[in-house]
Write a protein that holds these residues in place. Sequence first.
Motif, short mmCIF file in Angstrom:
data_model
loop_
_atom_site.label_atom_id
_atom_site.label_comp_id
_atom_site.label_asym_id
_atom_site.label_seq_id
_atom_site.Cartn_x
_atom_site.Cartn_y
_atom_site.Cartn_z
N CYS A 23 15.88 17.05 96.84
CA CYS A 23 17.26 17.05 96.34
C CYS A 23 18.12 17.84 97.33
O CYS A 23 17.85 19.03 97.57
N ARG A 24 19.13 17.19 97.87
CA ARG A 24 19.98 17.84 98.86
C ARG A 24 21.44 17.84 98.41
O ARG A 24 21.94 16.83 97.92
N SER A 25 22.10 18.97 98.60
CA SER A 25 23.54 19.00 98.38
C SER A 25 24.21 18.63 99.71
O SER A 25 23.84 19.13 100.76
N LEU A 26 25.15 17.72 99.62
CA LEU A 26 25.81 17.22 100.82
C LEU A 26 27.13 17.95 101.01
O LEU A 26 27.95 17.99 100.11
N ASP A 27 27.35 18.48 102.16
CA ASP A 27 28.55 19.22 102.59
C ASP A 27 28.96 20.39 101.69
O ASP A 27 30.11 20.81 101.69
N PHE A 28 28.02 20.92 100.92
CA PHE A 28 28.30 22.17 100.21
C PHE A 28 26.99 22.89 99.97
O PHE A 28 25.91 22.29 99.99
N GLN A 29 27.08 24.18 99.75
CA GLN A 29 25.89 24.99 99.54
C GLN A 29 25.65 25.18 98.05
O GLN A 29 26.58 25.40 97.29
N ALA A 30 24.43 25.07 97.66
CA ALA A 30 24.06 25.19 96.25
C ALA A 30 22.98 26.25 96.09
O ALA A 30 21.81 26.01 96.41
N THR A 31 23.37 27.42 95.62
CA THR A 31 22.38 28.46 95.39
C THR A 31 21.52 28.15 94.18
O THR A 31 20.42 28.67 94.04
N THR A 32 22.05 27.31 93.32
CA THR A 32 21.32 26.91 92.12
C THR A 32 21.32 25.40 91.99
O THR A 32 22.36 24.77 92.13
N MET A 33 20.16 24.85 91.75
CA MET A 33 20.03 23.43 91.44
C MET A 33 19.20 23.30 90.18
O MET A 33 18.49 24.23 89.79
N PHE A 34 19.31 22.17 89.55
CA PHE A 34 18.61 21.95 88.29
C PHE A 34 17.78 20.67 88.36
O PHE A 34 18.18 19.70 89.00
N TRP A 35 16.65 20.70 87.69
CA TRP A 35 15.78 19.53 87.62
C TRP A 35 15.65 19.09 86.16
O TRP A 35 15.37 19.90 85.28
N TYR A 36 15.88 17.78 85.96
CA TYR A 36 15.81 17.20 84.63
C TYR A 36 14.76 16.09 84.63
O TYR A 36 14.43 15.50 85.66
N ARG A 37 14.35 15.78 83.42
CA ARG A 37 13.42 14.67 83.20
C ARG A 37 14.01 13.83 82.09
O ARG A 37 14.58 14.36 81.12
N GLN A 38 13.89 12.50 82.25
CA GLN A 38 14.46 11.62 81.25
C GLN A 38 13.51 10.46 80.97
O GLN A 38 13.14 9.72 81.89
N PHE A 39 13.12 10.30 79.72
CA PHE A 39 12.32 9.17 79.29
C PHE A 39 13.27 8.05 78.87
O PHE A 39 14.43 8.29 78.54
N PRO A 40 12.76 6.80 78.88
CA PRO A 40 13.62 5.66 78.55
C PRO A 40 14.35 5.84 77.22
O PRO A 40 13.75 6.23 76.22
N LYS A 41 15.61 5.55 77.24
CA LYS A 41 16.46 5.59 76.05
C LYS A 41 16.58 6.98 75.44
O LYS A 41 16.97 7.12 74.28
N GLN A 42 16.26 7.99 76.21
CA GLN A 42 16.36 9.35 75.70
C GLN A 42 17.31 10.17 76.54
O GLN A 42 17.84 9.70 77.55
N SER A 43 17.52 11.39 76.11
CA SER A 43 18.45 12.26 76.80
C SER A 43 17.79 12.93 78.00
O SER A 43 16.59 12.80 78.23
N LEU A 44 18.59 13.67 78.74
CA LEU A 44 18.06 14.46 79.86
C LEU A 44 17.52 15.77 79.33
O LEU A 44 18.20 16.48 78.58
N MET A 45 16.32 16.09 79.75
CA MET A 45 15.70 17.33 79.33
C MET A 45 15.60 18.26 80.55
O MET A 45 14.98 17.91 81.55
N LEU A 46 16.21 19.42 80.45
CA LEU A 46 16.16 20.36 81.55
C LEU A 46 14.74 20.89 81.71
O LEU A 46 14.14 21.36 80.75
N MET A 47 14.23 20.79 82.93
CA MET A 47 12.88 21.27 83.21
C MET A 47 12.93 22.69 83.77
O MET A 47 12.18 23.56 83.35
N ALA A 48 13.81 22.88 84.76
CA ALA A 48 13.82 24.17 85.43
C ALA A 48 15.10 24.35 86.22
O ALA A 48 15.80 23.38 86.56
N THR A 49 15.40 25.61 86.48
CA THR A 49 16.52 25.99 87.33
C THR A 49 15.95 26.47 88.66
O THR A 49 15.11 27.38 88.68
#
Lengths: 118, 111
Positions: A23-49
């Motif tokens: 996962c890359r931020s383009l033309d800006f710096q990101a000290t924090t990024m987030f990872w989500y997981r999503q199953f079909p027809k469901q919401s995004l579930m935050l996995m980790a920061t």
Amino acid sequence: GAVVSQHPSRVICKSGTSVKIECRSLDFQATTMFWYRQFPKQSLMLMATSNEGSKATYEQGVEKDKFLINHASLTLSTLTVTSAHPEDSSFYICSANKEKRGRKNIQYFGAGTRLSVL
Amino acid sequence: GQSLEQPSEVTAVEGAIVQINCTYQTSGFYGLSWYQQHDGGAPTFLSYNALDGLEETGRFSSFLSRSDSYGYLLLQELQMKDSASYFCAVTQGSNTGKLIFGQGTTLQVKP
């Protein structure tokens, strides 16, 4: 254009192998990024920061040894699914905050990675 | 616990106006965001409210009432391409903190 780039968009692997997602931020710096997981027809579930230069913060119930996160630079975070099994098959999405018009809390998402474990 | 409630499905016709409500109960609140997601795609940012009131961005508007723990997304002049899932999300932790998403509302726009 894209603000956050995620690669690969799709991966098919055999059970027991490891898969790395970038996962890359383009033309800006990101000290924090987030990872989500999503199953079909469901919401995004935050996995980790993902925190640049320090350990990731995992949500309750997410195995840190299973989902390894590395945030080695201000523009790159990686998620490695180790010893993948069919139940790990899912849509994985990353995001990063980019300030827009003085608003700090706009998260931009990568295009996602569809993982299929055979 | 933490929860965000929004309707699971909404159907409307082209040209109409539709409102998608979101009520939340979370530990820590910095703002309410709305995202659109088409099948197989990534979520796209639509709107964000940190303070009470209405935010307008083109055909989309979003409203927040912090005292009622309630917000809504208003879509005007509906188009077929607006058929998608819409998620409300609460920002926690800090102004640049993590998002907790609602279960999503599937909007179907009919001709």
